[in-house]
Design a protein around this motif. Structure first.
Motif, short mmCIF file in Angstrom:
data_model
loop_
_atom_site.label_atom_id
_atom_site.label_comp_id
_atom_site.label_asym_id
_atom_site.label_seq_id
_atom_site.Cartn_x
_atom_site.Cartn_y
_atom_site.Cartn_z
N ILE A 175 0.83 -1.20 0.00
CA ILE A 175 0.00 0.00 0.00
C ILE A 175 0.87 1.26 0.00
N SER A 176 1.93 1.22 0.80
CA SER A 176 2.78 2.42 0.87
C SER A 176 3.44 2.68 -0.48
N ILE A 177 3.86 1.60 -1.14
CA ILE A 177 4.50 1.76 -2.46
C ILE A 177 3.49 2.31 -3.48
N VAL A 178 2.30 1.74 -3.45
CA VAL A 178 1.28 2.20 -4.40
C VAL A 178 0.99 3.68 -4.19
N THR A 179 0.81 4.06 -2.93
CA THR A 179 0.48 5.45 -2.63
C THR A 179 1.58 6.40 -3.12
N MET A 180 2.82 6.02 -2.88
CA MET A 180 3.94 6.86 -3.29
C MET A 180 4.10 6.88 -4.80
N GLN A 181 4.03 5.70 -5.41
CA GLN A 181 4.31 5.62 -6.84
C GLN A 181 3.19 6.22 -7.69
N LEU A 182 1.99 6.30 -7.13
CA LEU A 182 0.89 6.94 -7.86
C LEU A 182 0.84 8.45 -7.58
N ASP A 183 1.83 8.94 -6.84
CA ASP A 183 1.91 10.38 -6.52
C ASP A 183 0.65 10.88 -5.83
N LEU A 184 0.04 10.06 -4.98
CA LEU A 184 -1.19 10.49 -4.33
C LEU A 184 -0.92 11.56 -3.29
N LYS A 185 -1.87 12.49 -3.19
CA LYS A 185 -1.80 13.57 -2.20
C LYS A 185 -3.19 14.20 -2.12
N PRO A 186 -3.41 15.07 -1.17
CA PRO A 186 -4.74 15.67 -1.09
C PRO A 186 -5.13 16.29 -2.43
N GLY A 187 -6.33 16.01 -2.87
CA GLY A 187 -6.80 16.54 -4.14
C GLY A 187 -6.76 15.53 -5.27
N SER A 188 -6.02 14.44 -5.12
CA SER A 188 -5.94 13.45 -6.20
C SER A 188 -7.28 12.77 -6.40
N VAL A 189 -7.62 12.55 -7.65
CA VAL A 189 -8.81 11.76 -7.98
C VAL A 189 -8.32 10.38 -8.43
N VAL A 190 -8.82 9.35 -7.76
CA VAL A 190 -8.30 8.01 -7.99
C VAL A 190 -9.43 7.07 -8.39
N VAL A 191 -9.11 6.17 -9.31
CA VAL A 191 -10.06 5.14 -9.72
C VAL A 191 -9.47 3.80 -9.30
N GLY A 214 -16.37 -1.38 -18.57
CA GLY A 214 -15.56 -0.17 -18.46
C GLY A 214 -15.89 0.63 -17.22
N PHE A 215 -15.12 1.69 -17.02
CA PHE A 215 -15.34 2.54 -15.84
C PHE A 215 -16.43 3.58 -16.08
N ASP A 216 -16.66 3.90 -17.37
CA ASP A 216 -17.60 4.94 -17.71
C ASP A 216 -17.21 6.26 -17.06
N LEU A 217 -15.94 6.53 -17.03
CA LEU A 217 -15.44 7.79 -16.48
C LEU A 217 -14.53 8.40 -17.53
N GLU A 218 -14.53 9.71 -17.62
CA GLU A 218 -13.72 10.34 -18.66
C GLU A 218 -12.92 11.51 -18.11
N ASN A 219 -11.63 11.42 -18.28
CA ASN A 219 -10.73 12.55 -17.99
C ASN A 219 -10.88 13.13 -16.59
N ILE A 220 -11.03 12.27 -15.61
CA ILE A 220 -11.15 12.80 -14.25
C ILE A 220 -10.06 12.30 -13.31
N ALA A 221 -9.34 11.26 -13.72
CA ALA A 221 -8.49 10.58 -12.73
C ALA A 221 -7.02 11.00 -12.85
N ASP A 222 -6.42 11.21 -11.67
CA ASP A 222 -4.97 11.41 -11.61
C ASP A 222 -4.27 10.05 -11.55
N ALA A 223 -4.98 9.07 -11.05
CA ALA A 223 -4.34 7.77 -10.86
C ALA A 223 -5.38 6.67 -10.93
#
Lengths: 506, 368, 506, 368
Positions: free
Chosen positions: B121-137, B197-206
């Motif tokens: 989990i720690s690796i995923v969080t770091m490697q996906l550059d997650l931080k407050p404001g990130s939108v994640v799928v 599919g996710f049915d999401l468009e252009n919203i995710a940072d990660a």
């Protein structure tokens, strides 16, 4: 095709006698990762994997044959060519529709036990299990294969009979009682032998409190050429792991033993009376007082001396190392111990020894009636009185001493439960120049300490302190990955090469 | 089999199955013990009972209930109102009441599936550059182990869209997020993203994928990512999935495709008492001894014979007092050597440890 | 599709201003594993990978764009969809017919350098190399692909421009000057943040001598919510790694600094005059005397104070750690050092800094003209006199002190070159109960020591001491395997959870 | 391309190419420095010059020749007749002359191919159950790194049949074995075993394969193995080869198919001097300090202010003398703490280490 050397074996040495299982042989029963040594003895019952059976059926078959237990007997298994490939039922796509339930299997544990008692073969039991599983058909093909494999391991009582080898015995002890072999993993043993350049025509000094496992592995590599000196704890060497190798007499003749408590007096000439037992037991007592974990191995040695019943495979021994380690660190016992690691170890050991309740019993059987091969066994014959025994022992020690005093040892191996530094420093002078030494230890700190003292002492080059990391892989179609569980540590090694110490340059 | 393609957003669900769910939820107070640190335990908080290392329980506080521990019964009512971190006396011992963190939750959550553990989990969080404001799928939600950590990191301004193809699990996860006061940061959908599919468009940072056939969701994942680009992670237990995933990712135009593995080795810190062997009395050394350093040997062995009896009665303090005088004169930095023992601290490595959890494949989508 | 929350970003935030490269931005230039931070400054030449060029061409493009250096300028690269797939020539079957020769390539190094100077694109150079290789056609397809990849890395000057992040900056420093960040590998930083439960609305205390890398990473995770207290060495904090994050002012406002040499007097009330500099430099001097490796970092701090020229990226610094470690262990210097490991490290560092000769130069450029964002920079403005400076600093320290004295810190992180035990013991009382603490260290022994003292001190549960093992894989058709070179260690971690210390039970 | 299917057994070769070879061989004396330990260096011996850690050279002794080292020139004639393990003074330093072992040879041999290193070699030797008397089949010979270790272990009663498809390499290996006095234990064949098989039947206890397409040689390998069974090892750098190999091995009736990897991490043993930070003078502690263990903190910090000047002039001995009195009273087992430093021994892990050499796949053939 042609071969010009005598040893190349162009004569197809078909089933020569050494490849056939005989009464009296020490053999390995292997079922997956479960490895156990037994002696073949007619009509003797052994306990393994919750089953009781005789090994009579194996006699006369070649080593490497697989047998199934049926009605308490070993029946040879005719292998299909593709043992790993199973005809699988049509599987479901994924597990989205599986609901968690306890009642997916209609057969009860009692049903299965009854089938086993009725002598129904493992294969049939598994077929029954599949038929009575409500979820099997909806599992994916891979889940089905995994499920079958699991059930096979659990219910198929199939054992392959193998000749003992350093590899198998190390794996066995590392699984069953790692603390007794200083947690020496098989890759560490492999490195000890390679980095020690152990080979025929060498004289190898081995400080071994690992049940003689290292001594045995070295003797295997010498193949009857060369000499092994076993520096051992106590008055007489105890090395059940070496005994399991089942070495013939000509190889055992190359084995010398020298007690550790006489190392300081190697150079002094006199053949002392055996007063060392007094020193030894006071040393032992101090040990016991300070670390309760040592009790078992100490009492074990004493038992051997006094009662001559080598039942060393008792369950309590397996946790010895854990207790030692825990001795001091009990400052806040109630709430916090961080003892998970050690506890896990102990737990695992306990489970192992509980799973195979015949463990100690069988080893006893195995030791008791062994043919007269080892010096340890010889001493037990009732007719020989203690004084003759002592003289015989003393004579053997003097022989070992003569070898040591040649100062031409080709390799020094230290793999013991004692702090290695003083031992290495004491024995180093008997090693010839340009020879490897190998120090193995379960803990890193003593190895670092030993390195420091050797560096100060001088007389060596090419030092290396290392730790190995061993990883196994599961290689199966669409399921290839490192094995889920691995060993956290296989021990630490220090190696170096001796040089001439006071040699005048040029 | 039929796949539910409906979205069940928390504020608007009204199918019969969720009435049951609502009923359960309503019967418990919604707490914020996951969302922010707080001082006191309140009714409805999920708390961690710490009984010992890897001996913990996650319990939701409800007056009138009692929790059985190995130290005896603990009444919830007695704990409510206490400060987090307090020691609680039970009939046969004591325990501590801790505020949950995503890490503690991961250690104690009810397993509905295989879960991701703290190291990955720690690796995923770091490697996906997650931080407050990130939108994640995320897909699949599974037991919500990773989800809790993602929410922790992206709150209060980010959002997690998590997808699960197993209906029970999706509902259970939704319920947990609600209970944990995290509902505003997460949207749970019951959906087979590989098929639909996710049915999401252009919203995710990660995007995070933990699927048996992750490549089936990758094209849709790309669509879900922001036009400014982002990072993707695929977790796979076996190398075949990784091989195929990497190929798909490269074909889709992802770059910096890297696969890694991280294993944690815990050390059990212990004091070890390694015996020093008795090599017997020194004889009359016959020849020249070229070693300059026999001091140590002699010191050790001579002490042995003379001090064996003292040792039996000596306690630790007197031993170490004496030790200071008899210690070898060298500047020793490892442990403490007494006449018969070498004491040292060590980190004992586990006999068995997790040898593999999964391969983590990361890739970057750069703006096109 | 619907989304019910405000933050879910159903508004596709297209190229908003923060995604566009602007003058003054701190940016990362990335070419494979080579990562470097620069500030975008028009008409300024930068040196990288033996090339000199301006970054002007990047301005106005979105982050994530790749540029090729051509004639000293950055030109946007139009990517093909399949960047990794190459049209390969028909390859040979294996290498049995290849003979070892030096002259397989007809182009000389000079030829290649000339082509580069003539502004010939990397792609064309590689085509030339293939044409002039006598062995390329007989290589296997995979060997050809490997060869092309190698040549590409060597000759293609393509850089992707990225926004700085904790991940990229940690990777950069770990490659270029690991000793400056206590050899903290990116997975260790990841664990520090996760196990420390670093999140918005937290107050995090960070003891960081890792160039401010950890402070920066924590601030990234707080996202402007919460507070960070940086406990730093010296009078003023020096954190070039944090500066590279390019945080906006609103995030920097959450950053407090407190000097380590005033930790013992946190509780005492008076606003002391700044006499601590005396204590500090004598402390520093002792350090220098005992470990020459400390010289560089010490002198670095002094340089900052006196000359205000933060050229901290000098090549010599990279070997600082190595020197420290070597200090005592030089008993037999001539023949045997076993210094391979350390030497390898140093060697690697040296190569790195030599390969990128613009290293220090560029960092200087970068620092000098940074917009007025950090308090460090503010102090440098010439108009402000020293006394005002001191008062300003003192006021900030008092603010930090007020935060600390609330004794409500949510997370304590120690990642510094000092022995952690006294620091943790001194700061622990300011941490609220039921909160994580994280101690990172390059060496195992101080972490064990810290664990022991904390256990004695009490007041915590859920201890864990661990080391991580990070492995990368190369995943390519018929060439999938773990990467040939890996890091031998990423540091050691101790984590624990605070509890109420003197709480009355029930 | 043509593949030579002839066998070139050392005692009987007579093709023109081997005349050259013989000429070379005859110009050098055949020595036994590899076959057995011996006391003195003789002309023709290959010896290891040890200049420092991982700074060694393998040199064959020949009167009249000189070897250049970083410590200056070393005349072979001066070394011949010396004892192995002796220190040799060169103009600018000294070195040691060591007798070669397979391990030392592996570290210093001329690379004609990628080679197997000591750790993998040790695993192979152990897992193939090698011992004196074992008959081993190896392909390819490569640079002879593993071959030397195999011969070491199976001599004097075993035999190695080694196969190499690259003619130059086969010849060179044969020449080396001859020079090293190992000729009676090994047969070198230039042969493409994938295409033409081993042409051996029921003679081998163990087979080792290091081939790009090992499965092409597996059926023939099975034929080469004794009817009493044996062990096989296949070394592959990449997982695809492993996957295919395992499948083939199982199809051929091999059992206990296991794949493993072993990595060695070396420790650089060092004394580290970790500074203890100066946290400044203690103010008037305002409140109750609940910690029982402030001794350490105060001790450390109070020493700091009073002893800073002393330290500057103090040498190690006086420092540690004083240290014994001021040491914290607890029973400390890690390193040594002085007022401003924590000294300890540690094993420093390498920044970079080999992260992968290859996968070792082992399998057992049981008697049918």
């Amino acid at each position: 095709m042609a071969s010009d050397t005598s040893a190349a074996g162009s004569i197809p040495d078909n089933l020569s006698t050494q490849h056939i299982i005989k009464e009296g042989d020490q053999v390995i029963l292997k079922k997956g990762k479960n490895i156990k040594v037994f002696q073949i003895k007619k009509r003797r019952q052994v306990w393994l994997e919750k089953a009781k059976f005789t090994l009579d059926g194996t006699i006369g078959h070649p080593y490497g044959t697989t047998f199934e237990v049926k009605n308490g007997k070993m029946i040879k298994v005719e292998k299909s060519i593709l043992p790993e490939k199973e005809a699988l039922a049509e599987g479901g796509k994924d597990n989205r529709d599986l609901l968690d339930q306890d009642s997916n299997q209609k057969l009860t544990r009692d049903d299965i036990e009854k089938m086993k008692k009725d002598g129904i073969k493992g294969k049939e039991i598994i077929d029954q299990l599949i038929e009575n599983s409500s979820t099997f058909q909806s599992k994916t093909v891979f889940a089905q294969a995994k499920w079958i494999k699991k059930k096979k391991i659990k219910h198929l009582l199939e054992f392959t009979i193998l000749k003992p080898s350093a590899r198998l015995l190390c794996e066995m002890h590392h699984t069953k009682n790692p603390s007794r072999i200083c947690f020496m993993r098989v890759d560490s043993l492999a490195q000890i032998l390679s980095r020690g350049n152990v080979r025929a025509h060498s004289t190898v000094a081995v400080v071994d409190t690992c049940m003689g496992l290292v001594v045995g592995a070295v003797m295997e590599r010498l193949g009857g050429f060369g000499k092994v000196i076993h520096f051992h704890q106590g008055i007489t060497p105890v090395r059940p792991a070496m005994d399991s190798f089942d070495f013939p007499a000509e190889i055992l003749n190359n084995l010398y033993s020298y007690p550790l408590d006489r190392v300081n007096s190697i150079e002094s000439d006199q053949t002392k009376p055996d007063i060392s037992s007094g020193t030894k037991s006071s040393n032992g007592a101090a040990c016991v007082e300070k670390s309760p974990g040592e009790i078992s191995s100490q009492s074990f040695t004493e038992k051997l001396e006094d009662v001559s019943t080598p039942s060393q495979e008792t369950g309590e021994d397996t946790s010895a190392q854990g207790d030692t380690a825990k001795s001091v660190d009990m400052s806040t016992p109630s709430q916090e111990t961080t003892s998970n690691v050690e506890n896990t170890e102990d737990g695992a050991d306990d489970i192992n020894s509980q799973e195979i309740p015949g463990c100690s019993e069988n080893m006893e059987i195995e030791e008791e009636d062994k043919p007269v091969k080892t010096d340890m066994e010889q001493r037990k014959r009732k007719g020989i009185d203690r004084e003759t025994n002592r003289q015989l022992r003393e004579q053997k020690i003097q022989e070992a001493r003569d070898v040591i005093l040649e100062k031409n040892i080709d390799c020094l191996i230290v793999a013991c439960k004692f702090h290695p530094t003083p031992i290495v420093l004491a024995l180093l002078k008997y090693v010839a120049p340009s020879r490897p030494i190998v120090v193995f230890g379960q803990y890193k700190e003593p190895i670092l300490d030993c390195y420091e003292y050797l560096r100060k002492d001088g007389g060596m080059v090419n030092y290396r302190v290392s730790e190995a990391w061993l990883r196994e892989y599961q290689v199966m179609e669409m399921r290839t990955h490192p094995v889920i569980s691995m060993s956290g540590g296989g021990g630490y090694l220090l190696t170096a090469t001796t040089v001439a110490k006071s040699d005048t340059p040029k | 089999m039929v796949c539910y393609q409906n979205y069940f957003y928390l504020p608007s669900y009204n199918s019969s199955i969720f009435h049951t769910c609502s009923f359960i939820l309503n019967s418990k107070a919604i707490n914020m013990s996951f969302a922010r640190y707080k001082k006191k335990i309140e009714e409805g908080d999920t708390i961690i009972l710490y009984l010992g290392y890897e001996n913990m329980h996650a319990v939701t506080m409800k007056r009138g209930q009692t929790f059985q521990t190995k130290y005896g019964a603990m009444r919830h009512a007695d704990v409510i109102g206490m400060d987090y971190g307090s020691k609680v006396q039970c009939p046969k011992g004591y325990l501590y009441v801790l505020q949950p963190t995503p890490d503690l939750w991961t250690q104690n959550l009810p397993h509905r599936t295989q879960i991701l553990y703290a190291t990955d989990i720690s690796i995923v969080t770091m490697q996906l550059d997650l931080k407050p404001g990130s939108v994640v799928v995320e897909s699949g939600t599974g037991s919500g182990s990773l989800s809790h950590s993602i929410i922790r990191t992206i709150a209060p301004t980010g959002h997690l869209h998590t997808f699960e193809f197993h209906q029970q699990r999706a509902e259970k996860a939704r319920e947990e997020f609600w209970e944990h006061g995290l509902k505003e940061y997460v949207t749970v959908a019951h959906r087979d993203v590989c098929q639909d599919g996710f049915d999401l468009e252009n919203i995710a940072d990660a995007v995070f994928l933990d699927l048996p056939r992750p490549w089936e969701a990758m094209s849709s994942a790309k669509t879900a990512m922001k036009v400014t680009g982002g990072r993707l992670c695929s977790f796979s237990p076996c190398i075949e999935q990784v091989q195929r995933s990497c190929e798909y990712l490269r074909d889709l135009g992802f770059e910096e495709v890297t696969t890694m593995e991280c294993l944690l080795r815990n050390f059990d810190v212990r004091t070890v008492n390694l015996p020093i062997v008795d090599m017997g009395p020194t004889g009359h050394p016959s020849k020249e001894d070229t070693s300059q350093n026999t001091d140590l040997k002699q010191e050790v062995t001579e002490q042995t014979t003379s001090q064996v009896k003292k040792l039996k009665s000596g306690n630790r303090d007197s031993t170490s007092q004496r030790e200071l005088k008899n210690v070898p004169p060298c500047f020793d930095l490892i442990g403490k050597k007494e006449s018969e023992s070498f004491f040292f601290k060590t980190g004992i490595t586990p006999t068995n440890m997790p040898g593999h959890t999964g391969f983590l494949t990361f890739a970057t989508l750069y703006p096109s």
